[in-house]
Design a protein around this motif. Structure first.
Motif, short mmCIF file in Angstrom:
data_model
loop_
_atom_site.label_atom_id
_atom_site.label_comp_id
_atom_site.label_asym_id
_atom_site.label_seq_id
_atom_site.Cartn_x
_atom_site.Cartn_y
_atom_site.Cartn_z
N PRO A 204 38.48 51.92 49.73
CA PRO A 204 39.18 50.78 49.13
C PRO A 204 39.99 51.21 47.91
CG PRO A 204 36.89 50.24 49.58
CD PRO A 204 37.04 51.72 49.75
N SER A 205 41.32 51.22 48.05
CA SER A 205 42.15 51.60 46.91
C SER A 205 42.44 50.39 46.03
CB SER A 205 43.46 52.24 47.39
OG SER A 205 44.18 51.35 48.21
N ILE A 206 42.48 49.20 46.64
CA ILE A 206 42.68 47.96 45.89
C ILE A 206 41.73 46.91 46.45
CG2 ILE A 206 44.28 46.08 45.35
CD1 ILE A 206 46.57 48.09 45.53
N THR A 207 41.06 46.20 45.56
CA THR A 207 40.23 45.07 45.97
C THR A 207 40.58 43.87 45.10
OG1 THR A 207 38.42 45.69 44.48
CG2 THR A 207 38.30 46.53 46.74
N ARG A 208 40.49 42.70 45.71
CA ARG A 208 40.74 41.45 44.98
C ARG A 208 39.73 40.42 45.44
NH1 ARG A 208 46.19 42.88 46.70
NH2 ARG A 208 47.37 43.65 44.91
N VAL A 209 39.41 39.49 44.55
CA VAL A 209 38.51 38.39 44.88
C VAL A 209 39.23 37.08 44.55
CG1 VAL A 209 36.29 37.29 44.40
CG2 VAL A 209 36.47 39.80 44.40
N TYR A 210 39.18 36.16 45.51
CA TYR A 210 39.81 34.85 45.35
C TYR A 210 38.75 33.77 45.54
CZ TYR A 210 44.17 37.43 46.18
OH TYR A 210 45.21 38.32 46.11
N LEU A 211 38.87 32.67 44.79
CA LEU A 211 37.96 31.53 44.91
C LEU A 211 38.78 30.25 45.05
CD1 LEU A 211 35.45 32.40 42.03
CD2 LEU A 211 35.20 32.91 44.47
N ALA A 212 38.18 29.27 45.73
CA ALA A 212 38.85 27.98 45.92
C ALA A 212 37.78 26.94 46.21
CB ALA A 212 39.85 28.05 47.06
N PRO A 213 38.13 25.66 46.12
CA PRO A 213 37.19 24.62 46.53
C PRO A 213 36.85 24.75 48.02
CG PRO A 213 38.99 23.68 45.25
CD PRO A 213 39.36 25.09 45.54
N VAL A 214 35.62 24.38 48.37
CA VAL A 214 35.21 24.38 49.77
C VAL A 214 36.16 23.48 50.56
CG1 VAL A 214 33.38 23.64 51.35
CG2 VAL A 214 32.80 24.92 49.28
N GLY A 215 36.55 23.93 51.74
CA GLY A 215 37.46 23.17 52.58
C GLY A 215 38.91 23.61 52.46
N THR A 216 39.18 24.55 51.53
CA THR A 216 40.53 25.08 51.38
C THR A 216 40.91 25.85 52.65
OG1 THR A 216 40.33 25.26 48.99
CG2 THR A 216 41.95 26.68 50.02
N VAL B 109 31.73 27.07 46.39
CA VAL B 109 33.12 27.49 46.42
C VAL B 109 33.39 28.23 47.72
CG1 VAL B 109 33.38 27.65 43.91
CG2 VAL B 109 32.65 29.66 45.20
N MET B 110 34.66 28.38 48.03
CA MET B 110 35.09 29.26 49.10
C MET B 110 35.51 30.57 48.45
SD MET B 110 38.44 28.82 51.47
CE MET B 110 38.87 30.04 52.69
N ALA B 111 35.27 31.69 49.13
CA ALA B 111 35.65 32.99 48.58
C ALA B 111 36.37 33.82 49.64
CB ALA B 111 34.43 33.74 48.07
N VAL B 112 37.31 34.63 49.19
CA VAL B 112 37.97 35.62 50.04
C VAL B 112 37.96 36.94 49.28
CG1 VAL B 112 40.10 36.33 51.20
CG2 VAL B 112 39.44 33.92 51.17
N ILE B 113 37.45 37.98 49.92
CA ILE B 113 37.48 39.32 49.36
C ILE B 113 38.55 40.10 50.11
CG2 ILE B 113 36.22 41.49 49.03
CD1 ILE B 113 33.63 39.81 49.15
N GLU B 114 39.48 40.67 49.37
CA GLU B 114 40.56 41.45 49.99
C GLU B 114 40.35 42.93 49.69
OE1 GLU B 114 45.06 40.37 50.58
OE2 GLU B 114 44.67 40.87 48.48
N VAL B 115 40.41 43.75 50.74
CA VAL B 115 40.24 45.19 50.61
C VAL B 115 41.46 45.85 51.25
CG1 VAL B 115 38.82 47.19 51.23
CG2 VAL B 115 37.73 45.00 50.70
N ILE B 116 42.12 46.73 50.51
CA ILE B 116 43.30 47.42 51.02
C ILE B 116 43.06 48.92 50.94
CG2 ILE B 116 45.78 47.81 50.73
CD1 ILE B 116 45.91 45.02 49.41
N ASP B 117 43.30 49.60 52.07
CA ASP B 117 43.22 51.05 52.15
C ASP B 117 44.50 51.54 52.80
OD1 ASP B 117 42.66 53.72 52.44
OD2 ASP B 117 41.11 53.47 53.97
N GLY B 118 45.49 51.88 51.99
CA GLY B 118 46.78 52.30 52.52
C GLY B 118 47.42 51.17 53.31
N GLY B 119 47.65 51.40 54.61
CA GLY B 119 48.25 50.39 55.47
C GLY B 119 47.23 49.50 56.16
N LYS B 120 45.94 49.66 55.86
CA LYS B 120 44.90 48.84 56.49
C LYS B 120 44.46 47.76 55.51
CE LYS B 120 42.30 52.44 57.21
NZ LYS B 120 41.27 53.38 57.65
N HIS B 121 44.30 46.57 56.05
CA HIS B 121 43.93 45.41 55.24
C HIS B 121 42.70 44.73 55.84
CE1 HIS B 121 48.26 46.09 54.78
NE2 HIS B 121 48.10 45.68 53.54
N TYR B 122 41.80 44.32 54.98
CA TYR B 122 40.62 43.58 55.41
C TYR B 122 40.48 42.36 54.49
CZ TYR B 122 39.40 48.12 57.43
OH TYR B 122 39.41 49.31 58.12
#
Length: 196
Positions: free
Chosen positions: A14-26, A130-143
């Motif tokens: 993982p070269s870049i990671t991000r965490v996002y939060l939002a209200p449930v149901g987003t 809350v709702m959560a999204v974890i973003e993981v980027i490795d070069g051209g691959k995204h999760y």
């Protein structure tokens, strides 16, 4: 070893990671690279080695007098958690880390023109999911790990030493339900292609 399938492109760093939060149901992102829906708020900077997603199923074993080994194993529950240390102190991050609460503007008792704020943690029984999204980027691959419902389920311990930054420990427990997936992963990684 002979017969091994070796492909170093299937190693994820993982070269870049991000965490996002939002209200449930987003509305969740539709795929691994589409623009993040505006309602999902980034928590900002996090420490470089603190982000963890843990999946911990629980099992029971049946033991029988006729065997030294369990004769049957069955799953009793699922559990999953998210751990990350937030470097940015903000109203949204305080509310996330404490599982809710209120922030109000107060009038400084000593006068002056600057604004002051009061954070009040949630009372027993009033924590929010809350709702959560974890973003993981490795070069051209995204999760993207998408967690429709989770809740801060641990106490908050902050180091206030002058020799390092003080972080806000976000510890979310994934919540489930029969009406949706407890969590799932979106990716554009070609290694997931079932036809390959």
């Amino acid at each position: 070893m002979a017969g091994e399938t070796t492909n170093n492109n299937q190693i994820v760093i993982p070269s870049i990671t991000r965490v996002y939060l939002a209200p449930v149901g987003t509305t969740a992102p539709a795929d691994a690279t589409v623009a993040m829906p505006a309602a999902l708020r980034s928590v900002g900077l996090t420490t470089e080695d603190s982000l963890k997603f843990n999946s911990e199923p629980n099992f029971e074993q049946v033991k029988s007098a006729q065997s030294s080994y369990p004769t049957r194993t069955f799953q009793t529950s699922d559990a999953a958690t998210i751990e990350v240390d937030l470097q940015q102190w903000s109203s949204g991050n305080f509310i996330a880390v404490y599982g809710g609460g209120d922030i109000t503007e107060i009038t400084p008792s000593g006068g002056g023109t600057g604004k002051h704020y009061k954070f009040t943690p949630p009372r027993i029984g009033s924590r929010t999911e809350v709702m959560a999204v974890i973003e993981v980027i490795d070069g051209g691959k995204h999760y993207r790990y998408v967690i429709p419902r989770c809740m801060q389920m641990e106490g908050v311990s902050k180091d206030l030493a002058k020799t390092k930054e003080s972080v806000l420990p976000l510890r979310l427990a994934v919540q489930g339900g029969d009406d949706l997936d407890a969590w799932y992963v979106l990716t554009d990684d070609p290694a997931f292609d079932l036809t390959a």
